[in-house]
Design a protein around this motif. Structure first.
Motif, PDB file in Angstrom:
ATOM      1  N   GLY A 171      93.111  39.858  36.205  1.00 23.99           N
ATOM      2  CA  GLY A 171      92.538  39.610  35.249  1.00 23.99           C
ATOM      3  C   GLY A 171      90.097  39.917  35.382  1.00 23.99           C
ATOM      4  N   HIS A 172      90.053  40.098  36.813  1.00 24.45           N
ATOM      5  CA  HIS A 172      88.704  41.132  36.713  1.00 24.45           C
ATOM      6  C   HIS A 172      89.160  42.757  36.662  1.00 24.45           C
ATOM      7  CE1 HIS A 172      88.149  36.861  38.713  1.00 24.45           C
ATOM      8  NE2 HIS A 172      87.316  36.690  37.819  1.00 24.45           N
ATOM      9  N   LEU A 173      90.399  43.478  36.867  1.00 22.01           N
ATOM     10  CA  LEU A 173      90.279  44.682  36.737  1.00 22.01           C
ATOM     11  C   LEU A 173      90.081  45.547  35.861  1.00 22.01           C
ATOM     12  CD1 LEU A 173      91.562  46.783  38.120  1.00 22.01           C
ATOM     13  CD2 LEU A 173      94.027  46.879  37.128  1.00 22.01           C
ATOM     14  N   ARG A 174      89.670  45.142  34.754  1.00 27.73           N
ATOM     15  CA  ARG A 174      89.692  46.309  33.588  1.00 27.73           C
ATOM     16  C   ARG A 174      87.877  46.091  33.515  1.00 27.73           C
ATOM     17  NH1 ARG A 174      93.563  46.759  28.464  1.00 27.73           N
ATOM     18  NH2 ARG A 174      92.880  48.754  29.066  1.00 27.73           N
ATOM     19  N   SER A 175      87.814  44.461  33.642  1.00 26.76           N
ATOM     20  CA  SER A 175      86.075  44.818  32.938  1.00 26.76           C
ATOM     21  C   SER A 175      85.264  45.587  34.170  1.00 26.76           C
ATOM     22  CB  SER A 175      85.684  43.567  33.098  1.00 26.76           C
ATOM     23  OG  SER A 175      84.332  43.189  33.493  1.00 26.76           O
ATOM     24  N   THR A 176      86.292  45.405  35.824  1.00 22.81           N
ATOM     25  CA  THR A 176      85.535  46.032  36.867  1.00 22.81           C
ATOM     26  C   THR A 176      85.379  47.816  36.926  1.00 22.81           C
ATOM     27  OG1 THR A 176      85.186  44.764  38.074  1.00 22.81           O
ATOM     28  CG2 THR A 176      84.919  46.472  39.451  1.00 22.81           C
ATOM     29  N   ILE A 177      87.033  48.060  36.279  1.00 21.94           N
ATOM     30  CA  ILE A 177      87.178  49.316  36.253  1.00 21.94           C
ATOM     31  C   ILE A 177      86.087  50.284  35.093  1.00 21.94           C
ATOM     32  CG2 ILE A 177      88.821  51.171  36.402  1.00 21.94           C
ATOM     33  CD1 ILE A 177      89.946  49.604  37.695  1.00 21.94           C
ATOM     34  N   ILE A 178      86.326  49.330  34.060  1.00 23.38           N
ATOM     35  CA  ILE A 178      85.735  49.647  32.833  1.00 23.38           C
ATOM     36  C   ILE A 178      84.491  49.778  32.350  1.00 23.38           C
ATOM     37  CG2 ILE A 178      85.583  49.647  30.185  1.00 23.38           C
ATOM     38  CD1 ILE A 178      88.401  48.365  29.873  1.00 23.38           C
ATOM     39  N   GLY A 179      83.734  49.217  33.014  1.00 25.53           N
ATOM     40  CA  GLY A 179      82.260  48.740  33.066  1.00 25.53           C
ATOM     41  C   GLY A 179      81.777  50.197  33.759  1.00 25.53           C
ATOM     42  N   ASP A 180      82.747  50.333  34.811  1.00 26.38           N
ATOM     43  CA  ASP A 180      82.285  50.891  35.998  1.00 26.38           C
ATOM     44  C   ASP A 180      81.916  52.295  35.368  1.00 26.38           C
ATOM     45  OD1 ASP A 180      81.067  52.239  39.445  1.00 26.38           O
ATOM     46  OD2 ASP A 180      83.194  53.140  38.359  1.00 26.38           O
ATOM     47  N   ALA A 181      82.901  52.966  34.352  1.00 27.72           N
ATOM     48  CA  ALA A 181      83.008  54.427  34.453  1.00 27.72           C
ATOM     49  C   ALA A 181      82.278  54.189  33.070  1.00 27.72           C
ATOM     50  CB  ALA A 181      84.882  54.164  33.973  1.00 27.72           C
ATOM     51  N   ARG A 214      96.418  38.567  42.876  1.00 24.55           N
ATOM     52  CA  ARG A 214      95.043  39.185  43.403  1.00 24.55           C
ATOM     53  C   ARG A 214      94.495  40.487  43.481  1.00 24.55           C
ATOM     54  NH1 ARG A 214      95.505  34.826  49.111  1.00 24.55           N
ATOM     55  NH2 ARG A 214      95.565  33.217  47.867  1.00 24.55           N
ATOM     56  N   LEU A 215      93.924  40.716  43.077  1.00 26.39           N
ATOM     57  CA  LEU A 215      93.087  42.325  43.302  1.00 26.39           C
ATOM     58  C   LEU A 215      93.587  42.952  44.629  1.00 26.39           C
ATOM     59  CD1 LEU A 215      92.352  44.154  41.309  1.00 26.39           C
ATOM     60  CD2 LEU A 215      89.762  42.980  41.749  1.00 26.39           C
ATOM     61  N   ARG A 216      93.229  42.490  45.455  1.00 27.18           N
ATOM     62  CA  ARG A 216      93.348  42.786  46.732  1.00 27.18           C
ATOM     63  C   ARG A 216      94.511  43.100  46.993  1.00 27.18           C
ATOM     64  NH1 ARG A 216      94.391  39.735  50.737  1.00 27.18           N
ATOM     65  NH2 ARG A 216      93.518  37.740  50.461  1.00 27.18           N
ATOM     66  N   GLU A 217      95.786  42.664  46.781  1.00 23.26           N
ATOM     67  CA  GLU A 217      96.993  41.958  47.445  1.00 23.26           C
ATOM     68  C   GLU A 217      97.409  43.744  45.742  1.00 23.26           C
ATOM     69  OE1 GLU A 217      98.236  38.941  46.187  1.00 23.26           O
ATOM     70  OE2 GLU A 217      97.830  38.121  48.684  1.00 23.26           O
ATOM     71  N   LEU A 218      97.112  43.774  45.191  1.00 24.53           N
ATOM     72  CA  LEU A 218      97.637  44.757  43.762  1.00 24.53           C
ATOM     73  C   LEU A 218      97.078  46.046  44.166  1.00 24.53           C
ATOM     74  CD1 LEU A 218      97.092  44.967  40.028  1.00 24.53           C
ATOM     75  CD2 LEU A 218      96.527  46.442  41.496  1.00 24.53           C
ATOM     76  N   GLN A 239     100.705  47.848  29.777  1.00 21.40           N
ATOM     77  CA  GLN A 239     101.259  47.779  30.789  1.00 21.40           C
ATOM     78  C   GLN A 239     101.294  48.010  32.571  1.00 21.40           C
ATOM     79  OE1 GLN A 239     105.692  48.102  29.329  1.00 21.40           O
ATOM     80  NE2 GLN A 239     105.375  46.133  27.749  1.00 21.40           N
ATOM     81  N   PHE A 240     101.856  47.456  33.128  1.00 19.30           N
ATOM     82  CA  PHE A 240     100.481  47.268  34.433  1.00 19.30           C
ATOM     83  C   PHE A 240     102.388  47.969  35.430  1.00 19.30           C
ATOM     84  CE2 PHE A 240      99.986  47.422  39.045  1.00 19.30           C
ATOM     85  CZ  PHE A 240      99.218  48.080  39.054  1.00 19.30           C
ATOM     86  N   SER A 241     102.249  49.476  35.279  1.00 15.15           N
ATOM     87  CA  SER A 241     103.580  49.926  36.518  1.00 15.15           C
ATOM     88  C   SER A 241     103.195  50.696  37.086  1.00 15.15           C
ATOM     89  CB  SER A 241     104.524  50.385  35.658  1.00 15.15           C
ATOM     90  OG  SER A 241     105.747  51.184  36.179  1.00 15.15           O
ATOM     91  N   PHE A 242     103.444  50.151  38.757  1.00  7.47           N
ATOM     92  CA  PHE A 242     102.871  51.453  39.667  1.00  7.47           C
ATOM     93  C   PHE A 242     104.030  53.082  39.642  1.00  7.47           C
ATOM     94  CE2 PHE A 242     101.883  47.157  42.469  1.00  7.47           C
ATOM     95  CZ  PHE A 242     100.807  47.642  42.348  1.00  7.47           C
TER      96      PHE A 242
END
Length: 598
Positions: A147-157, A409-413, A467-470
């Motif tokens: 859930g923190h992934l998008r805020s962190t990545i979008i905000g940084d960009a 968990r973000l670390r595990e992802l 949708q998250f897909s590796f």
């Protein structure tokens, strides 16, 4: 003569407005709009730009649109400055004016951008007010999750794009480091793991998360525990040394875990948590009371919201002070807004404040923003913007969770992304019978794996769920990070094979349609960066880079480069170099480093 500016569309707009015929002066007297309605051509065959303003001018002038367009074209054709920029304009349909830039103008701009380390992106004037970007914002004593992934990545960009444009940017991490949850957690730890409250790292963050869940369960079911927890909050807020030391230890431990993830993702943030604004909460209440905005409702101090037309809104009021005298998230957010716009030394002196949070908080920020405006905290010209984003979903379209139903968990992802990328790389090396050092494999797997996660997020319109897909994000084809990174490696390799010192030929010349399509795409880079700066949509930059790769591949597959004769060979190698530089710069603004080999 006209100076060709970085944003050719802006320069052309100025040329049109300065060369408008007498018909426009007459329209001005009639109060009609003078906007030539200049924009990119809807199709390549219509040229580079279209001016559709003749249709709007026709009615007040009581002339046929085509007659107005003809008058405009006659004046433009007679203007030598405009003629140096464009081929003779053409009229289409009822009065659309099609404009095509001269080939020599486009070629000269390619040469100029090759010599410009900023690739044609003009910096804003120096000395501007700071832009605040508030993003990531995890909670202390909780692990960062998907859930923190998008805020962190979008905000940084967004911060990177704003910094590249020359804005002073405050990258603020508004961590949840204050409030009721600490009274609850400290009370629980005193009873089950007292060593955690006076010894650094006595328990790891994973255990701390488990303790937090246990404390929350007790708080929800045990009134005695609930009362003790609230008393602990009062101790903390009043500065009790034991409670403050326990709080500091918990914050420090969480902060170190967060920083490991930020370092891994190459994210730079300045922490300024909720606790920072605690001394300013009373002033928020006093300001709102002085402005006549506070209303007592059931013992709580509230601000009732207004609809757009100024009537009472149906939305619930913003509670500034609870009936028990305590404050809440809204109070802290109001204090943050007040501080961020206040002139130094009482605040940051910002003129644009951007919040990158999930769409579920839209109504909260709409209410808080309205209160801040009505309180007079937003200076003239100040911008207060919420950048909402949707959920990260699994391939089943549901919220992404582990098989056990827990939050990922973000670390595990991130670990899994790198592991999958390494497995794929080893498989590809075996198929190609290539031998590489372990350091090379590790570097490529880490770079591509993390880039894939970032790009999959950023390439999606942030407003929607994705949708998250590796499998999709690690594919070497399609709009993915591996595809773009491979394109950079390929293009840079072509440029190296071309030899030379990378100097730009004195005169660039292009003749093939594939060359011109690539040229026009390259010259849009500055406009795309300014669009992202204004609209705060990183996917626009992703789409641009993906299309640039496609146009380059079409150009290279269909037009000889290394086997071409001079002077065509030098001009085409120049396009290769500018394409590689543009891709590297664009990916860098997304927080994605490039590779020399893959």
């Amino acid at each position: 003569m006209l100076r060709i500016a970085h944003a050719l569309n802006s320069q052309l707009l100025g040329a049109l407005e300065s060369a408008f015929p007498e018909a426009c002066a007459a329209a001005r007297a009639a109060g009609a709009p003078l906007d030539p309605q200049l924009g990119p051509a809807s199709k390549p065959e219509f040229g580079d730009f279209q001016a559709n303003g003749a249709l709007a001018l026709a009615r007040p002038l009581r002339l046929a649109p085509r007659a107005v367009a003809t008058a405009i074209v006659d004046r433009l054709t007679a203007d030598p400055d405009f003629g140096a920029l464009c081929l003779p304009p053409e009229i289409a349909g009822p009065g659309f004016i099609n404009l095509t830039l001269r080939p020599e103008v486009l070629a000269a701009e390619v040469g100029r951008r090759m010599a410009d380390p900023r690739l044609g992106v003009e910096p804003v004037p120096p000395g501007g007010a700071p832009v605040v970007v508030d993003f990531s914002s995890p909670n202390i004593a909780k692990e960062m999750h998907v859930g923190h992934l998008r805020s962190t990545i979008i905000g940084d960009a967004l911060a990177r794009v704003l910094e590249f444009r020359g804005h002073p940017v405050l990258r603020l991490n508004h961590v949840g480091d204050w409030g009721t949850q600490f009274g609850m957690l400290i009370t629980h730890l005193k009873q089950v793991a007292p060593e955690a409250l006076d010894t650094a790292d006595a328990v790891d963050l994973g255990d701390l998360v488990a303790f937090y869940r246990q404390a929350k369960a007790r708080f929800d079911s045990d009134e005695t525990f609930q009362t003790t927890s609230r008393e602990e909050v009062v101790k903390l807020q009043s500065g009790d040394p034991v409670s403050r030391r326990a709080w500091q230890l918990l914050c420090d431990q969480s902060r170190r875990e967060f920083q490991r993830l930020y370092d891994r993702l190459d994210i730079r943030l300045d922490e300024r948590g909720e606790s920072f604004y605690n001394p300013y909460l009373e002033a928020v209440v006093a300001d709102l009371a002085a402005a006549g905005l506070l209303v007592s409702d059931g013992g709580a101090q509230c601000v009732f919201l207004e609809a757009e037309d100024g009537t009472a809104s149906q939305a619930p009021p913003v509670i500034v002070r609870k009936s028990d005298g305590g404050f809440n998230y809204a109070t802290t957010d109001l204090a943050a807004i007040r501080y961020r716009f206040a002139a130094p030394p009482a605040g940051d002196g910002a003129r644009r404040v951007i919040y990158v949070t999930d769409a579920g908080q839209a109504s909260h920020f709409a209410g808080v923003f309205q209160v801040a405006r009505r309180a007079g905290w937003i200076p003239e010209g100040g911008r207060l913007e919420h950048v909402p984003f949707g959920l990260v979903q699994g391939e089943d379209g549901k919220k992404l969770k582990t098989r056990a139903g827990d939050t990922v968990r973000l670390r595990e992802l991130l670990d899994e992304a790198v592991e999958r990328c390494e497995a794929d790389l080893r498989r590809r090396l075996a198929e190609e019978e290539r031998r590489e050092e372990e350091t090379f494999i590790s570097e490529v797997a880490t770079t591509v794996g993390l880039a894939a996660v970032k790009y999959a997020d950023l390439s999606t319109n942030r407003i929607t769920n994705y949708q998250f897909s590796f499998d999709r994000m690690l594919a070497l084809s399609g709009n993915t990070a591996p595809y773009l990174l491979y394109a950079v490696v390929r293009i840079a390799g072509i440029a190296r094979k071309g030899g030379g010192d990378g100097a730009v030929p004195a005169v660039l010349g292009f003749s093939e349609p594939q060359e011109w399509a690539l040229v026009r795409q390259l010259l849009q880079f500055d406009a795309v960066i300014q669009e992202v700066e204004e609209e705060l949509l990183p996917n626009r930059l992703c789409s641009y880079l993906f299309e640039l790769c496609q146009l380059f591949n079409r150009f290279y597959d269909q037009v000889p480069v290394l086997r071409a004769e001079e002077p065509a060979r030098g001009s085409r190698l120049a396009l290769c170099r500018l394409s590689a530089d543009t891709l590297k710069q664009g990916l860098g603004l997304l927080g994605i480093p490039t590779l020399e080999r893959m």
